[in-house]
Design an enzyme around this catalytic site. Structure first.
Site, PDB file in Angstrom:
ATOM      1  N   CYS A 111       0.800  -1.230   0.000  1.00 46.54           N
ATOM      2  CA  CYS A 111       0.000   0.000   0.000  1.00 46.54           C
ATOM      3  C   CYS A 111       0.831   1.277   0.000  1.00 46.54           C
ATOM      4  CB  CYS A 111      -0.940  -0.010   1.206  1.00 46.54           C
ATOM      5  SG  CYS A 111      -2.163  -1.322   1.106  1.00 46.54           S
ATOM      6  N   ILE A 112       1.568   1.526   1.089  1.00 45.34           N
ATOM      7  CA  ILE A 112       2.183   2.851   1.277  1.00 45.34           C
ATOM      8  C   ILE A 112       3.216   3.177   0.170  1.00 45.34           C
ATOM      9  CG2 ILE A 112       3.346   4.391   2.939  1.00 45.34           C
ATOM     10  CD1 ILE A 112       0.572   3.424   3.862  1.00 45.34           C
TER      11      ILE A 112
END
Ligand SMILES: NC(=O)c1ccc[n+]([C@@H]2O[C@H](COP(=O)([O-])OP(=O)(O)OC[C@H]3O[C@@H](n4cnc5c(N)ncnc54)[C@H](O)[C@@H]3O)[C@@H](O)[C@H]2O)c1
Length: 396
Positions: free
Chosen positions: A253-254
């Site tokens: 994600c990040i």
């Protein structure tokens, strides 16, 4: 309801089990046949779902994994939970979302609610999914997943869930479905708002992590502990949120989602300067870690035995996607160190296996799992801790 979930990874299996637990019949469709066999044998591959829960749902007929796309036909709800990575140029790769949409188009002949949970930029549901599915008038909604693997406090049930749809009917049906196993549903005015909220949440984290990583380097140069400063700043009861420095960002994600936002920003002619700079700072952290390890080891690691402790991207999970441990290991090897790694949760990775902690001259702690003994780490001569979990040693 009969529910098909496309993709049985972290997100898809979690939703399948949530739906099965609420009394729906969940079919987990995945193109990975080995995974399907494993799941049907009652073996979960993700931390938050136990083998016994999975086996229980299989025994009662409320969960079944399959690699046959025809199982999707006749389902009331079809959830898309497939990877949305970056391509080699760090641009969005929607090929999995397109493939899932094409499978729906080919195999689903009765109207269903199609929900996308895969993280992507605003416009994905409308232009990349609904526009590709032809022949049947389905309902479409977006409900981006917020699962945080390994988080025991916030799970599918109690994490508020956003829903935006292409029609009021789609929203109503999605609210009915998710409301059966999620406590808090928030309707937003369009799928684009839901999609944008998800990538903005992760961009907020990426940018703040980069800021604190840069701050850690400034405060080290000033001879102040960044962690003590952050703790002190966090005593302010409003207007400050603590983020902590580390060796970079990992996971699906990040490091990835902000580039989806940067991509659409670029398309509409707005420069996403924060995202670009945050990527640069976070991607440079492994080099900073190695520079500090070398400095702390009398200026050289050449010929030294270094063990990198914890190679997954976060504690207590086995996920190594985008882990900064890879760059830390490669850069230490470039410096002439003999590098092994210790992570029994991960086991094997990049063709190598987890090694014992004992026998190393230097330990670099990238990720600290709860069951790794701090004293065993400290028994290595020099310890550099990227996690802030080990008192009395060097670190960031
Ligand atoms: N992992 C997380 O913590 C997390 C959190 C929030 C959102 N997300 C998002 O959710 C989405 C899924 O992520 P994930 O972590 O579950 O991925 P994952 O890699 O764990 O699982 C994806 C699964 O999809 C399968 N798959 C790929 N193409 C397929 C196809 N055409 N048909 C059927 N199955 C297919 C793969 O075999 C794999 O098992 C991504 O968009 C991700 O960004 C992930």
């Amino acid at each position: 309801m009969r529910v098909a979930i496309i993709g049985q990874g972290y997100v898809g299996l979690t939703i399948a089990v949530g739906a099965a637990g609420a009394g729906h019949t969940a079919v987990g469709f995945d193109v990975n046949e080995d995974l399907v066999t494993q799941l049907n044998a009652g073996k979960s591959h993700i931390e938050g779902i136990s083998d016994s829960d999975l086996a229980g749902f299989i025994a009662t007929g409320t969960y079944l994994a399959s690699s046959d796309p025809s199982v999707m036909d006749g389902c009331n709800v079809i959830v898309i939970a497939v990877p949305t990575p970056l391509d080699a140029d760090r641009n969005p790769d929607l090929s999995y979302v397109h493939a899932a949409s094409d499978l729906i188009s080919q195999h689903v002949k009765s109207p269903a609610l199609i929900v996308n949970e895969s993280t992507s930029y605003p416009g994905t549901l409308r232009n990349e999914i609904a526009a590709r599915i032809t022949g049947v008038e389905h309902l479409y909604a977006s409900s981006p997943e917020r699962v945080d693997p390994g988080n025991t406090e916030w799970g599918t049930k109690n994490t508020p869930r956003l829903i935006g749809g292409l029609s009021p009917e789609a929203v109503a049906k999605a609210v009915q479905f998710y409301g059966s196993f999620c406590d808090n549903i928030i309707e937003v005015s369009s799928p684009e708002v839901a999609e944008a909220a998800k990538i903005f949440e992760n961009t907020f984290r990426q940018v703040n992590i980069a800021l604190v990583n840069e701050f850690a380097q400034i405060s080290d140069a000033l001879g102040i502990s960044s962690r003590e400063v952050i703790e002190a700043a966090a005593t302010k009861p409003y207007g400050f949120m603590a983020f902590h420095p580390g060796p970079g960002v990992g996971g699906h994600c990040i490091p990835v989602d902000p580039s989806y936002l940067a991509h659409v920003a670029n398309e509409v002619g707005v420069p996403a300067t924060f995202i670009k700079r945050a990527n640069e700072v976070n991607l440079a952290m492994p080099a900073y870690v190695v520079k500090r390890v070398v400095a702390g080891s009398d200026g050289s690691v050449k010929g030294r035995k270094v063990v990198v402790v914890g190679v997954s991207y976060k504690s207590n999970v086995a996920d190594t996607r985008e882990t900064p441990a890879a760059a830390v290991i490669d850069l230490l090897r470039e410096q002439g160190a003999t590098v092994t790694w210790h992570d029994d949760l991960v086991g094997t990775w990049r063709g190598e296996s987890s090694s014992p902690l004992a026998g190393a001259d230097i330990a670099v702690v990238v990720t600290k799992h709860d069951d790794v003994d701090v004293n065993a780490i400290k028994a290595c001569g020099y310890v550099f801790d990227c996690t802030g979990n080990i008192a009395g040693v060097d670190g960031i």
